[in-house]
Enzyme design. Structure first.
Site, PDB file in Angstrom:
ATOM      1  CG  ASP A  46      -4.498  -1.525  -5.264  1.00 40.60           C
ATOM      2  OD1 ASP A  46      -3.799  -2.053  -4.272  1.00 40.60           O
ATOM      3  OD2 ASP A  46      -5.194  -0.855  -5.310  1.00 40.60           O
ATOM      4  NE  ARG A  47      -1.724   3.333  -6.876  1.00 42.10           N
ATOM      5  CZ  ARG A  47      -2.617   3.052  -7.822  1.00 42.10           C
ATOM      6  NH1 ARG A  47      -2.765   2.139  -8.451  1.00 42.10           N
ATOM      7  NH2 ARG A  47      -3.935   3.498  -7.285  1.00 42.10           N
ATOM      8  CB  THR A  48      -2.960  -0.599  -1.071  1.00 40.88           C
ATOM      9  OG1 THR A  48      -3.078   0.589  -0.626  1.00 40.88           O
ATOM     10  CG2 THR A  48      -3.302  -1.445   0.268  1.00 40.88           C
ATOM     11  CB  CYS A  81      -1.817   8.127  -6.248  1.00 39.32           C
ATOM     12  SG  CYS A  81      -1.872   6.487  -5.389  1.00 39.32           S
ATOM     13  CB  THR A  83      -0.945   4.510  -1.646  1.00 37.28           C
ATOM     14  OG1 THR A  83      -2.296   4.804  -1.049  1.00 37.28           O
ATOM     15  CG2 THR A  83      -0.404   3.104  -0.999  1.00 37.28           C
ATOM     16  CB  ALA A  84       1.905   6.801  -5.774  1.00 40.35           C
ATOM     17  CB  THR A 123      -4.834   2.885   1.604  1.00 45.76           C
ATOM     18  OG1 THR A 123      -3.508   3.123   1.378  1.00 45.76           O
ATOM     19  CG2 THR A 123      -5.592   3.633   0.461  1.00 45.76           C
ATOM     20  CE  LYS A 163      -8.318   2.985  -4.931  1.00 48.31           C
ATOM     21  NZ  LYS A 163      -7.883   3.830  -6.070  1.00 48.31           N
ATOM     22  CB  CYS A 192      -6.585   7.656   0.951  1.00 45.42           C
ATOM     23  SG  CYS A 192      -7.315   6.743  -0.801  1.00 45.42           S
TER      24      CYS A 192
END
Length: 239
Positions: A46-48, A81, A83-84, A123, A163, A192
């Site tokens: 998970d990136r966050t 994504c 956040t990525a 996010t 999700k 997001c």
């Protein structure tokens, strides 16, 4: 030109991204569509959680491994994504083909329409890392954020609803929207990729700009395909 996709972050967002590209492409037959290699890797951490220091599992290494493998066969890469994009610099420096920057491209779309103030739904990782704020402020666009309570509402919509495979709580979504509009947002950014699933199911209107939709549009153009006319101006498009 062939597109590579580092996907699975999350899986439904990647499926939505592929559908967007397909709908956006002007095509009379199968052969007119873009050739795409998708590596869907939902095992990527998970990136966050990593960005906020809640996990030591670094998502960069598996993304680099996939990107380098795709680079042997594709002309450019997209990562559906948002956040990525926190890791964009490291990824782009180590993967030998261009990676399309969804946040920068979103900024260009806002500039094109003269937008100066944009609300952001994203996010915690995306917001705290300032990947939208820093990029858009350089482009002359002020980024407006929800307060702490409404930000938690958006996190619930992303993680507990979308999700987890459940419908989005639209009451929470609309309350966050109203707060951002009250602050003076001319446009609300869906920052997001899970939030793109809402736009797919519910007509939101012209006041929202979906960063995933911008990324999909740029992929079609960058890879030499023609856009269907309704997708040429994303902020002017009726649902």
């Amino acid at each position: 030109m062939k597109l590579g996709v580092i996907g699975g972050l999350g899986p439904m967002a990647t499926a939505c991204f592929l559908e967007m590209i397909t709908k956006m492409t002007e095509a009379q037959r199968d052969q007119d569509h873009l050739e795409i290699l998708i590596h869907s890797a939902p095992y990527i951490p998970d990136r966050t959680a990593f960005i906020l220091g809640r996990s030591k599992d670094n998502p960069v290494e598996p993304m680099l491994k996939i990107g380098k493998k795709l680079a042997k066969e594709v002309s450019c890469i997209a990562i559906p994504c948002i956040t990525a994009h926190y890791f964009y610099k490291e990824l782009s420096e180590n993967i030998p083909v261009p990676i399309i920057h969804g946040i920068y491209e979103t900024g260009l779309e806002l500039q094109k329409k003269g937008i100066k103030r944009a609300g952001l739904m994203a996010t915690d990782g995306t917001i705290e890392s300032r990947i939208f704020q820093d990029q858009l402020e350089k482009m002359g666009i002020e980024v407006l954020l929800p307060d702490e309570r409404r930000q938690q509402d958006i996190m619930d919509v992303i993680y507990k609803d979308l999700k987890a495979g459940f419908p989005a709580d639209m009451e929470k979504f609309q309350e966050v929207s109203l707060q951002l509009k009250d602050q003076g947002a001319q446009v609300i950014l869906l920052g997001c990729t899970e939030l793109s699933l809402i736009k797919k199911e519910v007509p939101l209107g012209k006041e929202y700009l979906d960063a995933l939709e911008v990324l999909a549009q740029r992929c079609v153009v960058r890879c030499g395909k023609k856009l269907n006319k309704e997708y040429e101006n994303l902020l002017m498009r009726e649902e």
